[in-house]
Design a protein around this motif. Structure first.
Motif, PDB file in Angstrom:
ATOM      1  N   GLU A 157      26.931  78.661  44.343  1.00  0.00           N
ATOM      2  CA  GLU A 157      26.864  78.273  45.750  1.00  0.00           C
ATOM      3  C   GLU A 157      25.744  77.262  45.970  1.00  0.00           C
ATOM      4  OE1 GLU A 157      28.702  79.055  48.598  1.00  0.00           O
ATOM      5  OE2 GLU A 157      30.107  79.822  47.109  1.00  0.00           O
ATOM      6  N   GLN A 158      24.612  77.514  45.328  1.00  0.00           N
ATOM      7  CA  GLN A 158      23.470  76.610  45.472  1.00  0.00           C
ATOM      8  C   GLN A 158      23.820  75.205  44.994  1.00  0.00           C
ATOM      9  OE1 GLN A 158      19.975  77.834  43.321  1.00  0.00           O
ATOM     10  NE2 GLN A 158      18.779  76.082  44.012  1.00  0.00           N
ATOM     11  N   ASN A 159      24.506  75.101  43.867  1.00  0.00           N
ATOM     12  CA  ASN A 159      24.871  73.785  43.342  1.00  0.00           C
ATOM     13  C   ASN A 159      25.900  73.090  44.226  1.00  0.00           C
ATOM     14  OD1 ASN A 159      23.065  74.052  41.260  1.00  0.00           O
ATOM     15  ND2 ASN A 159      24.583  74.683  39.764  1.00  0.00           N
ATOM     16  N   ILE A 160      26.811  73.852  44.798  1.00  0.00           N
ATOM     17  CA  ILE A 160      27.779  73.268  45.737  1.00  0.00           C
ATOM     18  C   ILE A 160      27.026  72.659  46.915  1.00  0.00           C
ATOM     19  CG2 ILE A 160      29.613  73.807  47.396  1.00  0.00           C
ATOM     20  CD1 ILE A 160      30.538  75.973  45.330  1.00  0.00           C
ATOM     21  N   LYS A 161      26.085  73.412  47.468  1.00  0.00           N
ATOM     22  CA  LYS A 161      25.298  72.921  48.613  1.00  0.00           C
ATOM     23  C   LYS A 161      24.481  71.689  48.237  1.00  0.00           C
ATOM     24  CE  LYS A 161      26.355  76.461  51.336  1.00  0.00           C
ATOM     25  NZ  LYS A 161      27.346  76.307  52.368  1.00  0.00           N
ATOM     26  N   LEU A 162      23.871  71.702  47.043  1.00  0.00           N
ATOM     27  CA  LEU A 162      23.096  70.554  46.585  1.00  0.00           C
ATOM     28  C   LEU A 162      23.954  69.297  46.474  1.00  0.00           C
ATOM     29  CD1 LEU A 162      20.933  72.147  43.747  1.00  0.00           C
ATOM     30  CD2 LEU A 162      20.066  71.092  45.836  1.00  0.00           C
ATOM     31  N   ILE A 163      25.118  69.433  45.861  1.00  0.00           N
ATOM     32  CA  ILE A 163      26.020  68.292  45.677  1.00  0.00           C
ATOM     33  C   ILE A 163      26.449  67.740  47.031  1.00  0.00           C
ATOM     34  CG2 ILE A 163      28.334  67.615  44.883  1.00  0.00           C
ATOM     35  CD1 ILE A 163      27.863  69.656  42.530  1.00  0.00           C
ATOM     36  N   CYS A 164      26.852  68.633  47.937  1.00  0.00           N
ATOM     37  CA  CYS A 164      27.312  68.189  49.253  1.00  0.00           C
ATOM     38  C   CYS A 164      26.199  67.498  50.035  1.00  0.00           C
ATOM     39  CB  CYS A 164      27.879  69.370  50.040  1.00  0.00           C
ATOM     40  SG  CYS A 164      29.414  70.006  49.339  1.00  0.00           S
ATOM     41  N   ALA A 165      25.000  68.051  49.992  1.00  0.00           N
ATOM     42  CA  ALA A 165      23.874  67.473  50.730  1.00  0.00           C
ATOM     43  C   ALA A 165      23.443  66.134  50.133  1.00  0.00           C
ATOM     44  CB  ALA A 165      22.702  68.447  50.753  1.00  0.00           C
ATOM     45  N   GLN A 166      23.300  66.072  48.827  1.00  0.00           N
ATOM     46  CA  GLN A 166      22.797  64.863  48.178  1.00  0.00           C
ATOM     47  C   GLN A 166      23.765  63.695  48.273  1.00  0.00           C
ATOM     48  OE1 GLN A 166      19.783  64.197  46.823  1.00  0.00           O
ATOM     49  NE2 GLN A 166      20.450  62.149  46.320  1.00  0.00           N
ATOM     50  N   PHE A 167      25.058  63.983  48.159  1.00  0.00           N
ATOM     51  CA  PHE A 167      26.041  62.900  48.091  1.00  0.00           C
ATOM     52  C   PHE A 167      26.924  62.804  49.330  1.00  0.00           C
ATOM     53  CE2 PHE A 167      25.158  64.212  43.639  1.00  0.00           C
ATOM     54  CZ  PHE A 167      24.535  63.044  43.226  1.00  0.00           C
ATOM     55  N   SER A 168      26.569  63.509  50.394  1.00  0.00           N
ATOM     56  CA  SER A 168      27.340  63.502  51.649  1.00  0.00           C
ATOM     57  C   SER A 168      28.822  63.799  51.401  1.00  0.00           C
ATOM     58  CB  SER A 168      27.181  62.158  52.371  1.00  0.00           C
ATOM     59  OG  SER A 168      25.831  61.917  52.660  1.00  0.00           O
ATOM     60  N   VAL A 169      29.062  64.889  50.704  1.00  0.00           N
ATOM     61  CA  VAL A 169      30.430  65.279  50.346  1.00  0.00           C
ATOM     62  C   VAL A 169      30.890  66.390  51.275  1.00  0.00           C
ATOM     63  CG1 VAL A 169      31.825  66.352  48.525  1.00  0.00           C
ATOM     64  CG2 VAL A 169      30.135  64.625  47.944  1.00  0.00           C
ATOM     65  N   ASN A 170      32.135  66.309  51.705  1.00  0.00           N
ATOM     66  CA  ASN A 170      32.758  67.348  52.504  1.00  0.00           C
ATOM     67  C   ASN A 170      32.897  68.600  51.635  1.00  0.00           C
ATOM     68  OD1 ASN A 170      34.757  69.068  53.613  1.00  0.00           O
ATOM     69  ND2 ASN A 170      35.749  67.374  54.665  1.00  0.00           N
TER      70      ASN A 170
END
Length: 65
Positions: free
Chosen positions: A42-55
């Motif tokens: 979950e943490q990595n999903i949140k990191l990816i979405c936040a860093q790269f502006s991903v839905n």
């Protein structure tokens, strides 16, 4: 989700190492996330979405933009 992480990284024209550095991980963690059936926390999903502006919905399910 594993394929979409790889797809995102390639669309951003980043190596696994560069992608990992941007989210504070090591290259081998990104390699593992991109593998079929690789676990993505979950943490990595949140990191990816936040860093790269991903839905997040797209990353998780493939629906949306």
């Amino acid at each position: 989700m594993n394929k979409r992480i790889r797809e995102l990284r390639k669309a951003l024209n980043l190596s696994q190492r560069e992608f990992a550095e941007k989210i504070g991980l090591k290259q081998n963690a990104v390699s593992y996330m991109e593998k079929e059936n690789g676990n993505v926390t979950e943490q990595n999903i949140k990191l990816i979405c936040a860093q790269f502006s991903v839905n997040e919905e797209w990353l998780r399910t493939g629906t949306g933009k």
